[in-house]
Motif scaffolding. Structure first.
Motif, PDB file in Angstrom:
ATOM      1  N   SER A  10       0.844  -1.194   0.000  1.00  0.00           N
ATOM      2  CA  SER A  10       0.000   0.000   0.000  1.00  0.00           C
ATOM      3  C   SER A  10       0.881   1.247   0.000  1.00  0.00           C
ATOM      4  N   PRO A  11       0.297   2.415  -0.199  1.00  0.00           N
ATOM      5  CA  PRO A  11       1.070   3.658  -0.068  1.00  0.00           C
ATOM      6  C   PRO A  11       1.632   3.867   1.339  1.00  0.00           C
ATOM      7  N   LEU A  12       1.119   3.115   2.311  1.00  0.00           N
ATOM      8  CA  LEU A  12       1.589   3.206   3.695  1.00  0.00           C
ATOM      9  C   LEU A  12       2.682   2.193   3.990  1.00  0.00           C
ATOM     10  N   GLY A  13       3.043   1.397   3.009  1.00  0.00           N
ATOM     11  CA  GLY A  13       3.989   0.308   3.210  1.00  0.00           C
ATOM     12  C   GLY A  13       3.264  -1.026   3.118  1.00  0.00           C
ATOM     13  N   TRP A  14       3.978  -2.067   3.468  1.00  0.00           N
ATOM     14  CA  TRP A  14       3.413  -3.412   3.371  1.00  0.00           C
ATOM     15  C   TRP A  14       2.406  -3.673   4.490  1.00  0.00           C
ATOM     16  N   LEU A  15       1.318  -4.350   4.108  1.00  0.00           N
ATOM     17  CA  LEU A  15       0.303  -4.782   5.054  1.00  0.00           C
ATOM     18  C   LEU A  15       0.209  -6.298   4.995  1.00  0.00           C
ATOM     19  N   GLU A  16      -0.070  -6.909   6.131  1.00  0.00           N
ATOM     20  CA  GLU A  16      -0.346  -8.344   6.162  1.00  0.00           C
ATOM     21  C   GLU A  16      -1.828  -8.510   6.462  1.00  0.00           C
ATOM     22  N   LEU A  17      -2.515  -9.241   5.599  1.00  0.00           N
ATOM     23  CA  LEU A  17      -3.948  -9.475   5.710  1.00  0.00           C
ATOM     24  C   LEU A  17      -4.178 -10.886   6.227  1.00  0.00           C
ATOM     25  N   SER A  18      -5.027 -11.032   7.232  1.00  0.00           N
ATOM     26  CA  SER A  18      -5.317 -12.346   7.805  1.00  0.00           C
ATOM     27  C   SER A  18      -6.812 -12.614   7.723  1.00  0.00           C
ATOM     28  N   THR A  19      -7.171 -13.703   7.058  1.00  0.00           N
ATOM     29  CA  THR A  19      -8.575 -14.074   6.891  1.00  0.00           C
ATOM     30  C   THR A  19      -8.802 -15.520   7.312  1.00  0.00           C
ATOM     31  N   SER A  20     -10.061 -15.827   7.505  1.00  0.00           N
ATOM     32  CA  SER A  20     -10.479 -17.206   7.737  1.00  0.00           C
ATOM     33  C   SER A  20     -11.951 -17.315   7.390  1.00  0.00           C
ATOM     34  N   GLU A  21     -12.288 -18.334   6.661  1.00  0.00           N
ATOM     35  CA  GLU A  21     -13.675 -18.635   6.308  1.00  0.00           C
ATOM     36  C   GLU A  21     -14.419 -17.427   5.746  1.00  0.00           C
ATOM     37  N   GLY A  22     -13.734 -16.635   4.921  1.00  0.00           N
ATOM     38  CA  GLY A  22     -14.364 -15.506   4.251  1.00  0.00           C
ATOM     39  C   GLY A  22     -14.386 -14.209   5.040  1.00  0.00           C
ATOM     40  N   PHE A  23     -13.876 -14.210   6.269  1.00  0.00           N
ATOM     41  CA  PHE A  23     -13.877 -13.012   7.103  1.00  0.00           C
ATOM     42  C   PHE A  23     -12.462 -12.448   7.224  1.00  0.00           C
ATOM     43  N   LEU A  24     -12.377 -11.119   7.278  1.00  0.00           N
ATOM     44  CA  LEU A  24     -11.121 -10.447   7.565  1.00  0.00           C
ATOM     45  C   LEU A  24     -10.989 -10.326   9.073  1.00  0.00           C
ATOM     46  N   TYR A  25      -9.917 -10.880   9.628  1.00  0.00           N
ATOM     47  CA  TYR A  25      -9.665 -10.844  11.055  1.00  0.00           C
ATOM     48  C   TYR A  25      -8.667  -9.764  11.455  1.00  0.00           C
ATOM     49  N   GLN A  26      -7.700  -9.504  10.570  1.00  0.00           N
ATOM     50  CA  GLN A  26      -6.636  -8.600  10.987  1.00  0.00           C
ATOM     51  C   GLN A  26      -5.911  -8.007   9.789  1.00  0.00           C
ATOM     52  N   ILE A  27      -5.477  -6.758   9.972  1.00  0.00           N
ATOM     53  CA  ILE A  27      -4.540  -6.101   9.066  1.00  0.00           C
ATOM     54  C   ILE A  27      -3.392  -5.612   9.936  1.00  0.00           C
ATOM     55  N   SER A  28      -2.186  -5.979   9.580  1.00  0.00           N
ATOM     56  CA  SER A  28      -1.010  -5.559  10.351  1.00  0.00           C
ATOM     57  C   SER A  28      -0.091  -4.730   9.462  1.00  0.00           C
ATOM     58  N   PHE A  29       0.404  -3.622  10.011  1.00  0.00           N
ATOM     59  CA  PHE A  29       1.416  -2.829   9.328  1.00  0.00           C
ATOM     60  C   PHE A  29       2.756  -3.534   9.497  1.00  0.00           C
ATOM     61  N   LEU A  30       3.496  -3.656   8.415  1.00  0.00           N
ATOM     62  CA  LEU A  30       4.825  -4.270   8.465  1.00  0.00           C
ATOM     63  C   LEU A  30       5.864  -3.175   8.274  1.00  0.00           C
ATOM     64  N   ASP A  31       6.958  -3.270   8.994  1.00  0.00           N
ATOM     65  CA  ASP A  31       7.996  -2.242   8.921  1.00  0.00           C
ATOM     66  C   ASP A  31       8.964  -2.427   7.763  1.00  0.00           C
ATOM     67  N   SER A  32       8.940  -3.583   7.152  1.00  0.00           N
ATOM     68  CA  SER A  32       9.831  -3.828   6.020  1.00  0.00           C
ATOM     69  C   SER A  32       9.157  -4.804   5.052  1.00  0.00           C
ATOM     70  N   ARG A  33       9.791  -4.937   3.913  1.00  0.00           N
ATOM     71  CA  ARG A  33       9.257  -5.862   2.908  1.00  0.00           C
ATOM     72  C   ARG A  33       9.215  -7.264   3.512  1.00  0.00           C
ATOM     73  N   PRO A  34       8.051  -7.896   3.461  1.00  0.00           N
ATOM     74  CA  PRO A  34       7.934  -9.227   4.067  1.00  0.00           C
ATOM     75  C   PRO A  34       8.585 -10.307   3.220  1.00  0.00           C
ATOM     76  N   LYS A  35       8.956 -11.372   3.894  1.00  0.00           N
ATOM     77  CA  LYS A  35       9.423 -12.543   3.165  1.00  0.00           C
ATOM     78  C   LYS A  35       8.230 -13.111   2.419  1.00  0.00           C
ATOM     79  N   PRO A  36       8.450 -13.595   1.208  1.00  0.00           N
ATOM     80  CA  PRO A  36       7.325 -14.119   0.430  1.00  0.00           C
ATOM     81  C   PRO A  36       6.607 -15.251   1.174  1.00  0.00           C
ATOM     82  N   LEU A  37       5.303 -15.195   1.116  1.00  0.00           N
ATOM     83  CA  LEU A  37       4.468 -16.262   1.648  1.00  0.00           C
ATOM     84  C   LEU A  37       4.085 -17.182   0.509  1.00  0.00           C
ATOM     85  N   LEU A  38       3.708 -18.363   0.840  1.00  0.00           N
ATOM     86  CA  LEU A  38       3.073 -19.218  -0.147  1.00  0.00           C
ATOM     87  C   LEU A  38       1.680 -18.626  -0.306  1.00  0.00           C
TER      88      LEU A  38
END
Length: 156
Positions: A10-38
């Protein structure tokens, strides 16, 4: 419950999005480029990213994502009230406490606001200090300032 995570630049930097069963549970601001996830491409993550893209382009003023933030009953009440603050508007902690029925709970409202697990979408950035000061934002004051400017809210 098993959370599925993905990253969003995002324009604010990297965000980590956490979902389960179609719901958004969390958005976390990351301080640096994250390691690639599967990356697991699913409908929820595509919709979240699409709405965030539209929001940051200025085309989207209200999110329609199904949310499921985890917290106490009081926190849930605060987070629900945050979602009633219109795009481009701000309120203060005292007003928020008043709308929740107890002006003495200003600090508790501030604490719940700071523990919001879904920033941006549950717009805790729209709450400012009583003297229009930009105070308290888990993502940092610079991100709060960016979001308020992006939404056209009046700033000092």
């Amino acid at each position: 419950m098993s959370l599925v995570k993905s990253h969003y630049k995002s324009p604010l930097g990297w965000l980590e999005l956490s979902t389960s069963e179609g719901f958004l549970y969390q958005i976390s601001f990351l301080d640096s480029r994250p390691k690639p996830l599967l990356e697991i491409t699913n409908t929820s993550h595509k919709k979240i990213k699409s709405e965030l893209d539209e929001y940051f382009r200025g085309e989207h003023k209200q999110f329609t994502l199904p949310l499921k933030p985890e917290g106490t009953n009081f926190q849930q009440r605060v987070w629900n009230e945050l979602q009633q603050i219109p795009f481009g508007c701000v309120t203060n902690y005292g007003e928020l406490a008043k709308r929740l029925g107890d002006v003495k709970k200003v600090r508790a409202v501030g604490r719940a606001n700071g523990q919001n697990p879904i920033p941006i979408i549950i717009p805790c950035h729209r709450v400012i200090g009583v003297n229009n000061n930009l105070v308290g934002y888990a993502g940092g004051i610079s991100r709060k300032k960016f979001l308020l400017k992006h939404e056209g809210a009046l700033l000092l």
